[in-house]
Design an enzyme around this catalytic site. Structure first.
Site, PDB file in Angstrom:
ATOM      1  N   GLN A 117      -6.010  -0.634 -10.400  1.00 14.25           N
ATOM      2  CA  GLN A 117      -5.353  -1.837  -9.894  1.00 14.25           C
ATOM      3  C   GLN A 117      -5.999  -3.099 -10.462  1.00 14.25           C
ATOM      4  OE1 GLN A 117      -5.438   0.328  -5.641  1.00 14.25           O
ATOM      5  NE2 GLN A 117      -4.803  -1.795  -5.465  1.00 14.25           N
ATOM      6  N   CYS A 169      -4.884  -2.887   2.930  1.00 14.46           N
ATOM      7  CA  CYS A 169      -5.346  -3.879   3.893  1.00 14.46           C
ATOM      8  C   CYS A 169      -6.315  -4.812   3.218  1.00 14.46           C
ATOM      9  CB  CYS A 169      -6.032  -3.154   5.046  1.00 14.46           C
ATOM     10  SG  CYS A 169      -7.346  -4.080   5.829  1.00 14.46           S
ATOM     11  N   GLU A 198       0.646  -6.187   2.782  1.00 15.18           N
ATOM     12  CA  GLU A 198      -0.212  -5.513   3.748  1.00 15.18           C
ATOM     13  C   GLU A 198       0.087  -5.856   5.197  1.00 15.18           C
ATOM     14  OE1 GLU A 198      -3.952  -5.225   0.694  1.00 15.18           O
ATOM     15  OE2 GLU A 198      -3.556  -7.046   1.794  1.00 15.18           O
TER      16      GLU A 198
END
Lengths: 289, 164, 587
Positions: free
Chosen positions: C19, C170, C539
């Site tokens: 990522q 999150c 999120e």
């Protein structure tokens, strides 16, 4: 995950398959759909030297009534049971159970014979066949022998099949009028093995009393089991709520679950009690009480 | 080694394989068709779903030798002169995000719609219950399948409704 | 991941599912530069990487071993992790034991909050947190409510588990913080006998208090919490549900309604406070418009299915007037993309999305100069409407963006640099604070403990919505991923530290059957400091769903004296409680 290497055989006749079993003895495993065997081989919980794939044998996939029995060929796929109008209309217990086995793609390959012959009390068909008072046909070098389902499941992953025998057919007595059945399964999520499962098949007589009943349980004992005490408590009786509760309690007492990730012993017994009660009510309703 | 012939996306492929070779490895490693994914190894997730003789199977739980003589279709073989209605549905209804589950999900749904051309929402949800998706929450996959069902029955499908 | 080391060129190409490709490259260069892995000779290529959700941010031991192997043998190496290895050896999200105290007046005005946490981080801390925030943004735990005093402390402990603390969709421990405050608010409502929606309404930070300075030091950018909760209540029919619940209780049936009104903190982050290993948490956009008016834009972020290709193209299209189908978006190749910290923590739109808007505005400024030159007017005489500049009062005298771009290569003013390219590294002035209110209704089968989510309504406010379909898709997915820890997923160990559920047969990822049909909606409270008012959304649902579900289940049992149940709340846990409370009897 890569299984251990093995020799692969794909006989096209039953005789050929039995001959291979005789040749390789206990080093061989029969595979039909492979959905119990291959996962175990990938985890190396099973390491057969020879895999005998019987899925290419013709004439072992059928569902029909004949001579007082529903006969199901051992290689009949779960999806065929699920989609069978005959099964749906007269054996709803089988439809209920089949729809809760793993998932649709697994049911496209998995076979009813494999589900039984694997001897896993977590599988769903054993309880179904116990409740339906079925028998199975075992074919070996000396021909066929019929084994009552009560004598088939001997213990943990152990069946009455001899090493050179293949399960070829399931025979279920055609239920009389006013019969009904149901299969209920508690699972942590769809496709899971049962926390507990309950199969009930019953027939009512003209006066509405319980004439015949089979009650069997999934994944709450080392070998798939019937609850004969619960059956006896109900046979010949008018099925009052009270009596059903009592029988359900007996089934819960008689099973022998292990505590595991799916729950404690007390929890599983309680699920059995609840599901037996509900399955009997559902079966009675389907019997047209 | 076993000599097998597998018809993959309409092309016959004859290969020598070890019996323990899984169909998904045959597809990905031997034939370089990497649209079929491996997500769990325990036949739990459905990322490896392909069609075998027209029926969806989890190719991580099938040996390549079991596919001998059979027709296999992977996601690469689905589009014929334009996207398949399911592929179009997934695109129009935002039925995919990261795309990892998508090839398996779509191949599963090909089988689903073949047997049940006009499924209810509940039937779709149960029908894809062996295929996990981590991104979409399944709402839009259901819509994508409904879109394809309509399209395959010849109905004009309106463009995706505007999101409120 | 596949490192491919070329011994002749001393060049390392790594194809990997990360990522944060740029950060990975730098980390490797910092660690192994002295043995020849010099940063200009490291290229990270992350193409379609599948989902990330935080787990693909860190550098894992397998990466390092694979790189070393490739360097040693001078050949490409592939490191594959199967699912069982992934579950058993990869980093886990959290194991938080939180002790919470809430102070309030008898009529329910919240006065203060204190939370003490024991955090298990396995054998080493795996949290890729900003340097100054070892416990992430847990201090957002004061939530959506206005009170003056709060205290939180955390002890991290090392155990023999795998490294702990990676994100689970999150933004750095916000899930845990929101779970704490949203459970506590319900606990307070129960304690004083007040409706939990009303209690929230009475304690919300009011619209006019923004920017709001929270007791633990955050500056909430914007918010309007009441309307979001009210909208959720209206859609789900809150008052009717409460009546139904009262009736059901009389008959011994178990039904619960749970609310979560969360405030998120995302978009890390401002360089004055946020860095990872010293690298400031800006992000970047580079736009190149070709002579025929078609563009390529590259970013330091990396989409994992969030639809950056669509969203970024829309931002540029809106700012420059080039149709979005003519804007090619590229990310994930460190040789071509500008530097950025990657995609996680709902930061892409707040940082790189902002960079796209600012870079496009730079280009628009250049286009204005060219237009003035071509139309022979002063820049001040020009007016912009999407796609063209025209002369004020004479709209027929205009130049389209395509004409202006072409001129940048063919007929640009003397002294002006040729070409039509811009790069921007966006350093956000503040974080963004998306919020929302979720309401969940559950029915519980009291004989088996089975929990059925009857309805779930999610109202989100992520500021300006760039693409409604993508935002809605993010919310659907996040809700299912929030359902997972609320009711299904956990890593279970025995007393010897052996994992007992290390495959998808026992690690219970929800299917389409467990996942309810999510109902979504939104309010829009733009971010005041983001160029287009967007806040990020990926999120929010994962953060907001678990307390809404937990609150609903606990609410269904609250009349029995149940005040809390740890997640995941399974039928087994509910059944145990029902037995303990004498509602049912064990066999």
């Amino acid at each position: 995950m890569i299984p251990q290497a093995f020799n692969y055989e794909a006989p096209t006749t039953l005789a050929g398959a039995i001959a291979l079993l005789q040749k390789y003895g206990s080093d061989a495993k029969i595979m039909s759909g492979g959905h119990s065997l291959i996962p175990m081989m990938k985890l190396r919980l099973a390491t057969p030297e020879h895999v005998i794939d019987i899925s290419g044998i013709k004439g072992m996939e059928y569902i029909h009534e004949e001579g007082g029995y529903l006969k199901i060929g051992a290689l009949t796929k779960e999806v065929a049971l699920e989609e069978s109008k005959l099964i749906h209309s007269k054996y709803p217990l089988i439809t209920d159970a089949t729809k809760m086995i793993a998932d649709p793609s697994v049911r496209n390959l998995a076979t009813v014979g494999g589900n039984l012959a694997h001897g896993d009390a977590a599988n769903d068909h054993p309880a179904v066949m116990l409740a339906l008072r079925a028998s199975v046909l075992a074919s070996g070098p000396n021909g066929d022998r019929e084994i009552s389902i009560d004598d088939f499941f001997l213990g943990f992953f152990t069946t009455a099949l001899e090493p050179d025998e293949i399960l070829t057919e399931i025979r279920i007595p055609i239920p009389p009028a006013r019969s009904g059945g149901a299969y209920l399964k508690m699972e942590r999520k769809v496709g899971d093995y049962a926390t507990a499962g309950v199969a009930v098949q019953l027939s009512l007589d003209a006066s509405g009393r319980c004439h015949q009943i089979g009650i069997a349980l999934t994944n709450v004992s080392a070998a798939s089991m019937r609850s004969t005490r619960a059956e006896e408590a109900l046979r010949g009786q008018t099925l009052s709520d009270d009596l059903i509760q009592k029988a359900a309690t007996m089934a819960a007492q008689d099973c022998d679950p292990n505590a595991d990730l799916r729950g404690s012993v007390a929890y599983k017994r309680s699920i059995v009690k609840t599901l037996v009660t509900r399955a009997i009510h559902s079966a009675v309703e389907r019997a047209g009480a | 080694m076993a000599n097998i012939t597998v018809h993959i996306n309409g092309v016959a492929q004859t290969l020598d394989v070890e019996p323990r070779l899984l169909l998904v490895h045959l597809i990905r490693e031997n034939l370089n068709l990497t649209g079929t994914h491996i997500g769990c190894d325990t036949s739990s997730c459905g990322a490896c779903t392909v069609l075998m003789d027209g029926r969806s199977v989890k190719s991580c739980t099938v040996y390549a030798v079991q596919a001998n003589g059979k027709e296999i279709m992977t996601i690469e073989g689905l589009a014929q002169g334009g996207l398949h209605p399911l592929q179009e549905g997934f695109k129009e209804e935002h039925g995919l995000q990261c795309g990892f589950c998508t090839p398996g999900m779509i191949m599963r749904c090909v089988d689903l719609l073949e047997r049940n051309p006009n499924p209810t929402e509940d039937e779709i949800r149960w029908g894809i219950s062996g295929n996990l998706c981590r991104c979409t929450g399944y709402n839009n996959i259901v819509k994508a399948v409904e879109y394809a069902a309509k399209k395959m029955q010849g109905a004009e499908v309106p463009a995706a409704e505007t999101v409120a | 991941m596949s490192p491919d080391f070329d011994p002749i060129e001393a060049h390392l190409t790594m194809y990997m599912t990360t990522q944060a490709p740029h950060a990975i490259r730098t980390v490797i260069a910092l660690v192994a530069g002295h043995v020849g892995l010099s940063e200009e000779k490291i290229r990270v290529i992350a193409s379609d990487i599948g989902g990330g959700f935080g787990g693909k941010v860190p550098v894992y031991p397998g990466y390092v071993i694979a790189i070393a192997a490739s360097v040693l043998i001078g050949k490409p190496v592939k490191w594959i992790e199967d699912r069982m290895e992934n579950l058993q050896a990869d980093s886990f999200a959290r194991d938080y034991d939180m002790t919470c105290e809430l102070a309030a007046t008898k009529d329910g005005k919240i006065q203060g909050l204190r939370i003490k946490t024991l955090a298990d981080h396995g054998y080493t801390d795996a949290a890729a947190n900003p340097s100054k925030y070892p416990a992430g943004m847990f201090s957002i735990c004061t939530g959506s409510y206005d009170y003056g005093v709060a205290f939180t402390e955390m002890d991290a402990v090392y155990t023999n588990k795998p490294p702990g603390g990676v994100a689970y969709r999150c933004s750095f421990r916000v899930t845990e913080a929101v779970h704490a405050i949203e459970r506590m608010v319900d606990r307070l409502a129960l304690e004083i006998g007040k409706d939990s929606a009303q209690l929230r309404m009475e304690n919300f930070i009011k619209k006019e208090q923004f920017p709001y300075h929270s007791p633990l030091g955050w500056e909430y950018d914007s918010g309007d919490y009441g309307p979001a909760l009210q909208k959720a209540m209206d859609i789900i029919g809150y008052d009717e549900l409460r009546k139904e619940q009262a009736e059901k209780r009389k008959n011994g049936e178990l039904m619960g309604i749970g609310i979560c009104s969360f405030t998120e903190v995302v978009g890390a982050g401002p360089s004055k406070d946020f860095d990872i290993l010293g690298i400031k948490m800006f992000d970047s956009a580079e736009i190149r418009v070709h002579p025929t008016g078609k563009a390529i834009a590259r970013f330091g972020t990396k989409s994992q299915g969030q639809g950056h290709e669509t969203t970024y193209a829309q931002i540029i299209a809106q700012e420059l007037g080039i149709p979005d189908e003519h804007i090619h978006i590229e990310e994930g190749d460190t040789d071509t993309a500008p530097y950025g910290l990657g995609t996680y923590a709902s930061r892409s739109t707040p940082t790189a999305g902002a960079a796209a808007a600012v870079a496009a505005r730079k280009l628009r400024d250049k286009a204005r100069k060219i237009a003035a030159y071509l139309l022979e007017v002063s820049e001040e005489d020009l007016e912009w409407e999407v796609g063209k500049f025209f002369v004020k009062g004479a709209p027929e005298k205009s130049k389209t963006i395509q004409e202006l771009v072409f001129a940048a290569y063919t007929n640009h003013p003397q002294g002006m640099e040729a070409g039509f390219e811009a790069t921007h590294y966006y350093d956000p002035p503040n974080l963004t604070f998306p919020f929302g209110s979720y309401i969940c209704v559950v029915d519980i089968d009291k004989e088996t403990g089975s929990i059925k989510i009857r309805r779930f309504v999610a109202i989100d406010d992520c500021g300006t919505i760039i693409n409604p379909m993508i935002v809605q898709g993010q919310i659907h997915g996040g809700l299912t991923q929030g359902l997972a820890p609320a009711m299904f997923e956990e890593l279970i160990y025995d007393e010897d530290g052996n994992m007992l559920n290390g495959s998808f047969m026992d690690y219970l990822v929800p299917t389409s059957v467990e996942s309810p049909k999510w109902e979504t909606g939104h309010t829009i409270t733009p971010c005041p400091h983001h160029p287009i008012g967007a806040k990020g959304v990926g999120e929010s649902p994962t953060v907001g769903a678990p307390p809404a579900i937990a609150n609903a289940i606990i609410d269904a049992l609250s009349h029995l004296g149940v005040t809390h149940i740890d997640i995941p709340i399974t039928p087994l846990k509910v059944w145990n409680i029902l037995v303990e409370k004498g509602v049912i009897e064990a066999v």
